[in-house]
Design a protein around this motif. Sequence first.
Motif, PDB file in Angstrom:
ATOM      1  N   VAL A   3       0.857  -1.180   0.000  1.00 29.56           N
ATOM      2  CA  VAL A   3       0.000   0.000   0.000  1.00 29.56           C
ATOM      3  C   VAL A   3       0.892   1.227   0.000  1.00 29.56           C
ATOM      4  CG1 VAL A   3      -0.207  -0.049   2.535  1.00 29.56           C
ATOM      5  CG2 VAL A   3      -1.910   1.190   1.166  1.00 29.56           C
ATOM      6  N   GLY A   4       0.550   2.208  -0.833  1.00 30.33           N
ATOM      7  CA  GLY A   4       1.378   3.394  -0.935  1.00 30.33           C
ATOM      8  C   GLY A   4       0.744   4.427  -1.840  1.00 30.33           C
ATOM      9  N   PRO A   5       1.446   5.512  -2.081  1.00 30.73           N
ATOM     10  CA  PRO A   5       0.879   6.610  -2.874  1.00 30.73           C
ATOM     11  C   PRO A   5       0.935   6.317  -4.369  1.00 30.73           C
ATOM     12  CG  PRO A   5       3.086   7.176  -2.180  1.00 30.73           C
ATOM     13  CD  PRO A   5       2.766   5.855  -1.528  1.00 30.73           C
ATOM     14  N   MET A   6      -0.073   6.818  -5.085  1.00 33.52           N
ATOM     15  CA  MET A   6      -0.006   6.890  -6.539  1.00 33.52           C
ATOM     16  C   MET A   6       0.673   8.202  -6.910  1.00 33.52           C
ATOM     17  SD  MET A   6      -3.713   5.500  -7.862  1.00 33.52           S
ATOM     18  CE  MET A   6      -4.784   6.359  -6.690  1.00 33.52           C
ATOM     19  N   GLY A   7       1.270   8.229  -8.087  1.00 32.25           N
ATOM     20  CA  GLY A   7       1.912   9.458  -8.522  1.00 32.25           C
ATOM     21  C   GLY A   7       2.776   9.198  -9.731  1.00 32.25           C
ATOM     22  N   THR A   8       3.396  10.250 -10.236  1.00 34.36           N
ATOM     23  CA  THR A   8       4.160  10.145 -11.480  1.00 34.36           C
ATOM     24  C   THR A   8       5.378   9.255 -11.340  1.00 34.36           C
ATOM     25  OG1 THR A   8       5.335  12.167 -10.870  1.00 34.36           O
ATOM     26  CG2 THR A   8       3.408  12.403 -12.297  1.00 34.36           C
ATOM     27  N   VAL A  29      -6.820  -1.844  -5.490  1.00 32.83           N
ATOM     28  CA  VAL A  29      -7.817  -0.867  -5.045  1.00 32.83           C
ATOM     29  C   VAL A  29      -7.156   0.498  -5.078  1.00 32.83           C
ATOM     30  CG1 VAL A  29      -9.337  -0.105  -3.193  1.00 32.83           C
ATOM     31  CG2 VAL A  29      -8.968  -2.561  -3.558  1.00 32.83           C
ATOM     32  N   MET A  30      -7.739   1.418  -5.834  1.00 35.32           N
ATOM     33  CA  MET A  30      -7.212   2.774  -5.930  1.00 35.32           C
ATOM     34  C   MET A  30      -8.216   3.752  -5.332  1.00 35.32           C
ATOM     35  SD  MET A  30      -5.394   2.839  -9.728  1.00 35.32           S
ATOM     36  CE  MET A  30      -6.623   1.873 -10.631  1.00 35.32           C
ATOM     37  N   LEU A  31      -7.787   4.511  -4.333  1.00 38.16           N
ATOM     38  CA  LEU A  31      -8.593   5.573  -3.736  1.00 38.16           C
ATOM     39  C   LEU A  31      -8.023   6.894  -4.222  1.00 38.16           C
ATOM     40  CD1 LEU A  31     -10.694   6.768  -1.815  1.00 38.16           C
ATOM     41  CD2 LEU A  31      -9.051   6.453   0.060  1.00 38.16           C
ATOM     42  N   PHE A  32      -8.837   7.646  -4.961  1.00 39.53           N
ATOM     43  CA  PHE A  32      -8.342   8.841  -5.643  1.00 39.53           C
ATOM     44  C   PHE A  32      -8.522  10.097  -4.792  1.00 39.53           C
ATOM     45  CE2 PHE A  32      -9.346   5.813  -8.993  1.00 39.53           C
ATOM     46  CZ  PHE A  32      -8.206   5.885  -9.782  1.00 39.53           C
ATOM     47  N   THR A  33      -7.497  10.945  -4.830  1.00 36.35           N
ATOM     48  CA  THR A  33      -7.599  12.266  -4.214  1.00 36.35           C
ATOM     49  C   THR A  33      -7.652  13.358  -5.275  1.00 36.35           C
ATOM     50  OG1 THR A  33      -5.182  12.364  -4.022  1.00 36.35           O
ATOM     51  CG2 THR A  33      -6.412  11.540  -2.116  1.00 36.35           C
ATOM     52  N   GLY A  34      -7.593  12.971  -6.540  1.00 39.72           N
ATOM     53  CA  GLY A  34      -7.710  13.914  -7.649  1.00 39.72           C
ATOM     54  C   GLY A  34      -8.416  13.243  -8.802  1.00 39.72           C
ATOM     55  N   GLU A  45     -15.129   1.623 -19.964  1.00 44.72           N
ATOM     56  CA  GLU A  45     -14.406   2.806 -19.512  1.00 44.72           C
ATOM     57  C   GLU A  45     -15.083   3.394 -18.281  1.00 44.72           C
ATOM     58  OE1 GLU A  45     -11.655   4.287 -20.534  1.00 44.72           O
ATOM     59  OE2 GLU A  45     -11.210   2.986 -22.254  1.00 44.72           O
ATOM     60  N   TYR A  46     -14.281   3.691 -17.259  1.00 44.50           N
ATOM     61  CA  TYR A  46     -14.780   4.292 -16.029  1.00 44.50           C
ATOM     62  C   TYR A  46     -14.067   5.619 -15.798  1.00 44.50           C
ATOM     63  CZ  TYR A  46     -16.654  -0.367 -15.188  1.00 44.50           C
ATOM     64  OH  TYR A  46     -17.325  -1.562 -15.318  1.00 44.50           O
ATOM     65  N   GLU A  47     -14.794   6.584 -15.271  1.00 44.01           N
ATOM     66  CA  GLU A  47     -14.207   7.881 -14.940  1.00 44.01           C
ATOM     67  C   GLU A  47     -14.320   8.086 -13.436  1.00 44.01           C
ATOM     68  OE1 GLU A  47     -14.458  11.484 -17.541  1.00 44.01           O
ATOM     69  OE2 GLU A  47     -15.661  12.246 -15.855  1.00 44.01           O
ATOM     70  N   ALA A  48     -13.175   8.141 -12.779  1.00 47.98           N
ATOM     71  CA  ALA A  48     -13.127   8.280 -11.328  1.00 47.98           C
ATOM     72  C   ALA A  48     -12.707   9.696 -10.952  1.00 47.98           C
ATOM     73  CB  ALA A  48     -12.146   7.269 -10.740  1.00 47.98           C
ATOM     74  N   HIS A  49     -13.313  10.184  -9.881  1.00 45.79           N
ATOM     75  CA  HIS A  49     -13.023  11.520  -9.378  1.00 45.79           C
ATOM     76  C   HIS A  49     -12.490  11.418  -7.952  1.00 45.79           C
ATOM     77  CE1 HIS A  49     -15.141  13.659 -12.706  1.00 45.79           C
ATOM     78  NE2 HIS A  49     -15.759  12.484 -12.787  1.00 45.79           N
ATOM     79  N   ALA A  50     -12.059  12.543  -7.411  1.00 47.16           N
ATOM     80  CA  ALA A  50     -11.570  12.573  -6.032  1.00 47.16           C
ATOM     81  C   ALA A  50     -12.641  12.024  -5.091  1.00 47.16           C
ATOM     82  CB  ALA A  50     -11.205  13.998  -5.638  1.00 47.16           C
ATOM     83  N   GLY A  51     -12.221  11.161  -4.170  1.00 48.81           N
ATOM     84  CA  GLY A  51     -13.150  10.558  -3.226  1.00 48.81           C
ATOM     85  C   GLY A  51     -13.818   9.302  -3.734  1.00 48.81           C
ATOM     86  N   GLU A  52     -13.432   8.819  -4.899  1.00 52.46           N
ATOM     87  CA  GLU A  52     -13.995   7.582  -5.446  1.00 52.46           C
ATOM     88  C   GLU A  52     -12.912   6.508  -5.510  1.00 52.46           C
ATOM     89  OE1 GLU A  52     -17.549   9.539  -8.143  1.00 52.46           O
ATOM     90  OE2 GLU A  52     -15.718   8.906  -9.147  1.00 52.46           O
ATOM     91  N   LEU A  53     -13.377   5.241  -5.672  1.00 53.66           N
ATOM     92  CA  LEU A  53     -12.456   4.115  -5.671  1.00 53.66           C
ATOM     93  C   LEU A  53     -12.677   3.242  -6.895  1.00 53.66           C
ATOM     94  CD1 LEU A  53     -13.849   4.255  -2.479  1.00 53.66           C
ATOM     95  CD2 LEU A  53     -11.750   2.936  -2.100  1.00 53.66           C
ATOM     96  N   LEU A  54     -11.606   2.630  -7.364  1.00 52.58           N
ATOM     97  CA  LEU A  54     -11.667   1.583  -8.373  1.00 52.58           C
ATOM     98  C   LEU A  54     -11.132   0.298  -7.760  1.00 52.58           C
ATOM     99  CD1 LEU A  54     -10.443   3.230 -11.711  1.00 52.58           C
ATOM    100  CD2 LEU A  54     -12.687   2.229 -11.279  1.00 52.58           C
ATOM    101  N   TRP A  55     -11.881  -0.794  -7.943  1.00 51.10           N
ATOM    102  CA  TRP A  55     -11.484  -2.096  -7.413  1.00 51.10           C
ATOM    103  C   TRP A  55     -11.362  -3.054  -8.591  1.00 51.10           C
ATOM    104  CZ3 TRP A  55     -14.544  -4.928  -2.931  1.00 51.10           C
ATOM    105  CH2 TRP A  55     -13.834  -6.078  -2.558  1.00 51.10           C
ATOM    106  N   ILE A  56     -10.126  -3.471  -8.882  1.00 52.08           N
ATOM    107  CA  ILE A  56      -9.844  -4.393  -9.983  1.00 52.08           C
ATOM    108  C   ILE A  56      -9.476  -5.737  -9.370  1.00 52.08           C
ATOM    109  CG2 ILE A  56      -8.564  -4.728 -12.123  1.00 52.08           C
ATOM    110  CD1 ILE A  56      -7.725  -1.748 -11.868  1.00 52.08           C
ATOM    111  N   GLU A  69      -3.953  11.843 -14.670  1.00 51.74           N
ATOM    112  CA  GLU A  69      -2.958  11.916 -13.605  1.00 51.74           C
ATOM    113  C   GLU A  69      -3.502  11.148 -12.403  1.00 51.74           C
ATOM    114  OE1 GLU A  69      -0.556  15.170 -10.825  1.00 51.74           O
ATOM    115  OE2 GLU A  69      -1.860  15.845 -12.471  1.00 51.74           O
ATOM    116  N   TYR A  70      -2.826  10.080 -12.042  1.00 56.47           N
ATOM    117  CA  TYR A  70      -3.287   9.210 -10.966  1.00 56.47           C
ATOM    118  C   TYR A  70      -2.731   9.715  -9.637  1.00 56.47           C
ATOM    119  CZ  TYR A  70      -4.876   5.851 -14.483  1.00 56.47           C
ATOM    120  OH  TYR A  70      -5.535   5.241 -15.528  1.00 56.47           O
TER     121      TYR A  70
END
Length: 273
Positions: A3-8, A29-34, A45-56, A69-70
């Motif tokens: 578990v850790g941060p997403m980023g460039t 599982v990705m929890l987005f802050t942006g 295709e899914y569009e996720a926004h800040a405060g939403e999650l994707l579970w693959i 930008e993840y």
Amino acid sequence: MQVGPMGTGRIWHAQAPLYRVHRIDFHVVMLFTGGPVRHMIDFAEYEAHAGELLWIRPGQVHRFSPESEYRGTVLTMQPGFLPRATVEATGLYRYDLPPLLHPDAAPLAALTTALEQLRREYEDTTTLPLSLHTAVLRHSLTAFLLRLAHLAAGSARAARSAQPDPPGDTTFTLFRDAVERGFATNHSVSAYADALGYSRRTLVRAVRAATGETPKAFIDKRVVLEARRLLAHTDLPIARVGAAVGFPDAANFSRFFHLHTEQTPAGFRAEVR
């Protein structure tokens, strides 16, 4: 698990181009802050926004978007990290549940807190002996996944117009699990009904109540999904893809695939890549 941060600077796939279709054998599982972030999962295709999650989930194919930008926190987990009872309780293999989740403020706060606690425990490798550290990680992960599974199940119920589970839901669940195990070799509704101890009519009623589809349509959809995954992610010859989903004859597979997708297997492969 990790578990850790997403980023460039994050490396997602060390030996493959980031924006190709990938098939994973672990949970993400990705929890987005942006956002917004556009992400393909199983050709939707899914569009996720800040405060939403994707579970693959394991076995699914997905693709990162070069335009997105993840940002946020990502959890990855091998299937064997949790005991079987926890796996069942958290619905880790409920492929019918939506991958994109939109929690309200209170569930989001609880999920964020649980994930942050999990991240702190993951990064703290000195406070506890390894065996206790691993046990704490499993418990913290279970707490997070139970919240996540509750959110996913609630989203699925909302998608069914908030109706309670139909009377045949247990029958459908057994059928769904049997198809997941056997779709590569068994496409027969009667064979599934016999194996589960139901009449064909009972099975038809249960599947239609749960999905709005016939059992045959449900089986065919699962076969097509697997074929699309193999065509997109592997270099297997089309005949071998057909054989892998229960069509020893390549011509029969091509006709089946075209009937359900209005594309040839070769055409789909060229398009998705």
